[in-house]
Design a protein around this motif. Structure first.
Motif, PDB file in Angstrom:
ATOM      1  N   HIS A  54       0.833  -1.203   0.000  1.00 26.81           N
ATOM      2  CA  HIS A  54       0.000   0.000   0.000  1.00 26.81           C
ATOM      3  C   HIS A  54       0.872   1.260   0.000  1.00 26.81           C
ATOM      4  O   HIS A  54       0.586   2.233  -0.709  1.00 26.81           O
ATOM      5  CB  HIS A  54      -0.913  -0.005   1.218  1.00 26.81           C
ATOM      6  N   VAL A  58       0.823   4.202  -2.866  1.00 29.54           N
ATOM      7  CA  VAL A  58       0.537   5.602  -2.542  1.00 29.54           C
ATOM      8  C   VAL A  58       1.704   6.497  -2.930  1.00 29.54           C
ATOM      9  O   VAL A  58       1.518   7.595  -3.463  1.00 29.54           O
ATOM     10  CB  VAL A  58       0.221   5.746  -1.037  1.00 29.54           C
ATOM     11  N   MET A 184      -8.263   3.158  -9.231  1.00 34.73           N
ATOM     12  CA  MET A 184      -7.184   3.431  -8.293  1.00 34.73           C
ATOM     13  C   MET A 184      -7.738   3.908  -6.953  1.00 34.73           C
ATOM     14  O   MET A 184      -7.195   3.582  -5.896  1.00 34.73           O
ATOM     15  CB  MET A 184      -6.237   4.460  -8.881  1.00 34.73           C
ATOM     16  N   TRP A 185      -8.808   4.702  -6.980  1.00 31.70           N
ATOM     17  CA  TRP A 185      -9.413   5.121  -5.716  1.00 31.70           C
ATOM     18  C   TRP A 185      -9.965   3.917  -4.957  1.00 31.70           C
ATOM     19  O   TRP A 185      -9.884   3.860  -3.713  1.00 31.70           O
ATOM     20  CB  TRP A 185     -10.531   6.130  -5.968  1.00 31.70           C
ATOM     21  N   LEU A 188      -6.938   2.207  -3.450  1.00 33.56           N
ATOM     22  CA  LEU A 188      -6.423   2.996  -2.334  1.00 33.56           C
ATOM     23  C   LEU A 188      -7.331   2.873  -1.106  1.00 33.56           C
ATOM     24  O   LEU A 188      -6.841   2.746   0.026  1.00 33.56           O
ATOM     25  CB  LEU A 188      -6.299   4.458  -2.744  1.00 33.56           C
ATOM     26  N   THR A 192      -6.166   1.032   2.332  1.00 29.36           N
ATOM     27  CA  THR A 192      -6.126   1.781   3.583  1.00 29.36           C
ATOM     28  C   THR A 192      -6.917   1.073   4.677  1.00 29.36           C
ATOM     29  O   THR A 192      -6.465   0.971   5.825  1.00 29.36           O
ATOM     30  CB  THR A 192      -6.686   3.200   3.365  1.00 29.36           C
ATOM     31  N   LEU A 226      -4.218   9.996   1.724  1.00 32.41           N
ATOM     32  CA  LEU A 226      -5.388   9.970   0.839  1.00 32.41           C
ATOM     33  C   LEU A 226      -5.887  11.385   0.559  1.00 32.41           C
ATOM     34  O   LEU A 226      -6.277  11.711  -0.574  1.00 32.41           O
ATOM     35  CB  LEU A 226      -6.506   9.137   1.460  1.00 32.41           C
ATOM     36  N   THR A 229      -3.650  13.028  -1.920  1.00 33.12           N
ATOM     37  CA  THR A 229      -3.947  12.497  -3.254  1.00 33.12           C
ATOM     38  C   THR A 229      -5.195  13.156  -3.822  1.00 33.12           C
ATOM     39  O   THR A 229      -5.238  13.545  -4.994  1.00 33.12           O
ATOM     40  CB  THR A 229      -4.154  10.978  -3.183  1.00 33.12           C
TER      41      THR A 229
END
Length: 255
Positions: A54, A58, A184-185, A188, A192, A226, A229
């Protein structure tokens, strides 16, 4: 809402949820503490793999977004500077050509500032007005008479500068339409959640307070990443907020 206040709300919400889950799991979770302690090593190995993957993901995304923001700002200055250089070269061809090139360059810059920049901030597609204005600029330069080698050289220079403007414009519009994809979200978000959930299973009841603090710190850190991002995914909005300063300076030069 202020960007820093929004960030605090993101982090605060993540910390509260994580602390509540950690407390409930440690207080009401079933299982012997000795068994829980024995499973820490196995859980820690899984956490190391999940958190490591992860973190790498990121890091790559944030680096790419930082590069995109820097490239978008550079492209805006390249585009505006190219317009100014093309105008100077056009004025050397003849006063008539120079006046027309200056007028069209000024109109194009105003279109970028007033129409395209708000659309890019909202992530919307820009109209074709800017492309049409650039095309008219190209035709004016292409049809300009070049009666001697000096004017021919200036005409070539103006055409080259307009080509740089075209390229920089395309880079700017590509940056505005980029961002982080829905896939991708999703990755992510799931990453997380997993990275925070696994540490909730660690430890024993004797270290509940310390364990809650550790997991909340982890949740706050990942939430901050996050949020960064989210703020950087559009170079022309959010935390990046690349401004049309280059075009405003160009308009001032055009008069």
């Amino acid at each position: 809402m202020n960007i820093y206040l929004t960030g605090l709300l993101w982090v605060g919400g993540a910390v509260i949820v994580t602390a509540l889950l950690a407390f409930l799991i440690r207080k009401y979770g079933k299982g012997d503490d000795d068994i829980r302690d024995a499973n820490n090593e196995a859980s820690g190995g899984v956490f190391t793999i999940v958190a490591g993957l992860h973190a790498v993901l990121v890091a790559f995304i944030l680096i790419a977004l930082f590069d995109t923001v820097a490239d978008a700002e550079t492209a805006s200055y390249t585009e505006a500077d190219g317009l100014v250089a093309a105008t100077w070269a056009g004025e050397a061809i003849s006063p008539e050509v120079g006046d027309e090139v200056r007028s069209l360059s000024r109109a194009y810059s105003i279109t970028v500032i007033n129409d395209e920049w708000p659309a890019m901030r909202e992530g919307e597609e820009s109209s074709d007005t800017g492309w049409d204005q650039l095309d008219r600029l190209r035709k004016v330069v292409a049809e300009a008479p070049a009666e001697d080698s000096w004017r021919a050289d200036r005409k070539t220079e103006a055409a080259n500068q307009l080509w740089h403007v075209y390229q920089a414009r395309q880079e700017r519009l590509d940056a505005a339409s980029g961002g982080v994809s829905a896939v991708m979200w999703f990755v992510l978000g799931i990453g997380t959640v997993l990275a925070v959930f696994l540490p909730l299973l660690f430890g024993s009841a004797r270290t509940m307070r310390t364990h809650i603090i550790i997991t909340c710190t982890l949740a706050a850190t990942l939430t901050l990443l996050l949020y960064a991002t989210y703020q950087l995914q559009n170079p022309f909005a959010g935390g990046a907020d690349v401004t049309p300063e280059a075009f405003q300076a160009a308009v001032a030069r055009f008069g």
